[in-house]
Design a protein around this motif. Structure first.
Motif, PDB file in Angstrom:
ATOM      1  N   ALA A  52       0.835  -1.211   0.000  1.00 25.86           N
ATOM      2  CA  ALA A  52       0.000   0.000   0.000  1.00 25.86           C
ATOM      3  C   ALA A  52       0.864   1.254   0.000  1.00 25.86           C
ATOM      4  CB  ALA A  52      -0.931  -0.016   1.208  1.00 25.86           C
ATOM      5  N   ASP A  56       0.830   4.217  -2.940  1.00 21.52           N
ATOM      6  CA  ASP A  56       0.176   5.437  -2.489  1.00 21.52           C
ATOM      7  C   ASP A  56       0.390   6.599  -3.461  1.00 21.52           C
ATOM      8  OD1 ASP A  56      -1.432   6.765  -0.600  1.00 21.52           O
ATOM      9  OD2 ASP A  56       0.338   7.706   0.286  1.00 21.52           O
ATOM     10  N   TRP A  59      -0.973   5.517  -7.431  1.00 22.01           N
ATOM     11  CA  TRP A  59      -2.377   5.148  -7.573  1.00 22.01           C
ATOM     12  C   TRP A  59      -3.303   5.824  -6.569  1.00 22.01           C
ATOM     13  CZ3 TRP A  59      -2.143  -0.892  -8.241  1.00 22.01           C
ATOM     14  CH2 TRP A  59      -1.545  -1.180  -9.466  1.00 22.01           C
ATOM     15  N   GLY A  60      -2.778   6.478  -5.597  1.00 24.46           N
ATOM     16  CA  GLY A  60      -3.620   7.041  -4.558  1.00 24.46           C
ATOM     17  C   GLY A  60      -3.818   6.041  -3.430  1.00 24.46           C
ATOM     18  N   ARG A  61      -4.488   6.460  -2.392  1.00 27.47           N
ATOM     19  CA  ARG A  61      -4.661   5.613  -1.210  1.00 27.47           C
ATOM     20  C   ARG A  61      -5.448   4.353  -1.537  1.00 27.47           C
ATOM     21  NH1 ARG A  61      -6.525   8.114   4.368  1.00 27.47           N
ATOM     22  NH2 ARG A  61      -4.308   8.565   4.372  1.00 27.47           N
ATOM     23  N   ILE A  62      -4.845   3.215  -1.260  1.00 28.27           N
ATOM     24  CA  ILE A  62      -5.512   1.924  -1.432  1.00 28.27           C
ATOM     25  C   ILE A  62      -6.398   1.708  -0.209  1.00 28.27           C
ATOM     26  CG2 ILE A  62      -5.185  -0.568  -1.733  1.00 28.27           C
ATOM     27  CD1 ILE A  62      -4.144   1.169  -4.068  1.00 28.27           C
ATOM     28  N   THR A  63      -7.674   1.421  -0.448  1.00 31.81           N
ATOM     29  CA  THR A  63      -8.605   1.256   0.671  1.00 31.81           C
ATOM     30  C   THR A  63      -9.066  -0.184   0.868  1.00 31.81           C
ATOM     31  OG1 THR A  63     -10.448   1.811  -0.790  1.00 31.81           O
ATOM     32  CG2 THR A  63      -9.463   3.623   0.488  1.00 31.81           C
ATOM     33  N   SER A 103      -8.898   1.728  -5.085  1.00 34.55           N
ATOM     34  CA  SER A 103      -8.522   3.065  -4.671  1.00 34.55           C
ATOM     35  C   SER A 103      -9.687   3.985  -4.974  1.00 34.55           C
ATOM     36  CB  SER A 103      -7.279   3.514  -5.440  1.00 34.55           C
ATOM     37  OG  SER A 103      -7.091   4.902  -5.322  1.00 34.55           O
TER      38      SER A 103
END
Length: 191
Positions: A52, A56, A59-63, A103
């Motif tokens: 993750a 970050d 790809w942006g925050r992995i949720t 994400s």
């Protein structure tokens, strides 16, 4: 004197190694996979924070993450990641060699998961193949191809070992390896 260790404490005290990751370059070509991940173990709780963290920025925050339970002995519901919680789910129908990442910014990403025990040369081939833009090869197809390639390498090594142990390869008239005792030498006839 006995000492006890807490898994959570040992993770905090040990430095996190970077994720072994290969991503498809940004392009308009859509493929079956968005890259590959080669974890160091089958412990999702230990492996997912580094993954993750590595994703970050691009790809942006992995949720959320989903996996197939056949490859992971323990699947935690949540994993703490720097500044947030990663939700983990599983689907038996999902390809066992694939990991889905979600994400809120980018959407869904599919990664080939290379087994931790994979030899470095095989992992390098798989990571390269999974990151080819627009590739139509699925995770299952890549793993099957690697099994053939890796098996072919082992088969070639065993043929070389046969050659060395016999003092030279002996071939039947049909092109099959045979032992020296099978050759039609004086005093030895084909049976």
């Amino acid at each position: 004197m006995t000492a006890t260790t807490d898994r959570a404490t040992s993770r905090v005290l040990s430095p996190t190694l970077p994720a072994r990751l290969s991503l498809t370059p940004r392009t308009t070509l859509a493929g079956q996979l968005d890259g590959a991940w080669w974890p160091r173990s089958r412990d999702l709780e230990a492996e997912l924070p580094a993954l993750a963290d590595a994703l970050d920025e691009p790809w942006g925050r992995i949720t959320r993450v989903t996996v197939n339970p056949t490859r992971w002995p323990v699947i935690p519901h949540t994993v703490p990641v720097a500044g947030h919680t990663l939700h983990v789910g599983w689907f038996a129908e999902q390809d066992p060699d694939k990991l889905f990442l979600l994400s809120g910014i980018v959407g869904r990403w599919d990664l080939l998961v290379i087994p931790p025990e994979t030899a470095p040369a095989a992992a390098a081939r798989l990571m390269t193949a999974a990151a080819i833009p627009g590739s139509v090869l699925t995770a299952r197809a890549l793993m099957a191809a690697e099994a053939v390639i890796g098996g072919g390498m082992r088969d070639a090594r065993s043929r070389v070992e046969d050659w060395e142990s016999e003092g030279g390869a002996c071939m039947s008239p049909f092109g099959n390896l045979v032992g020296r005792r099978s050759l039609p030498l004086p005093g030895n006839t084909w049976r």
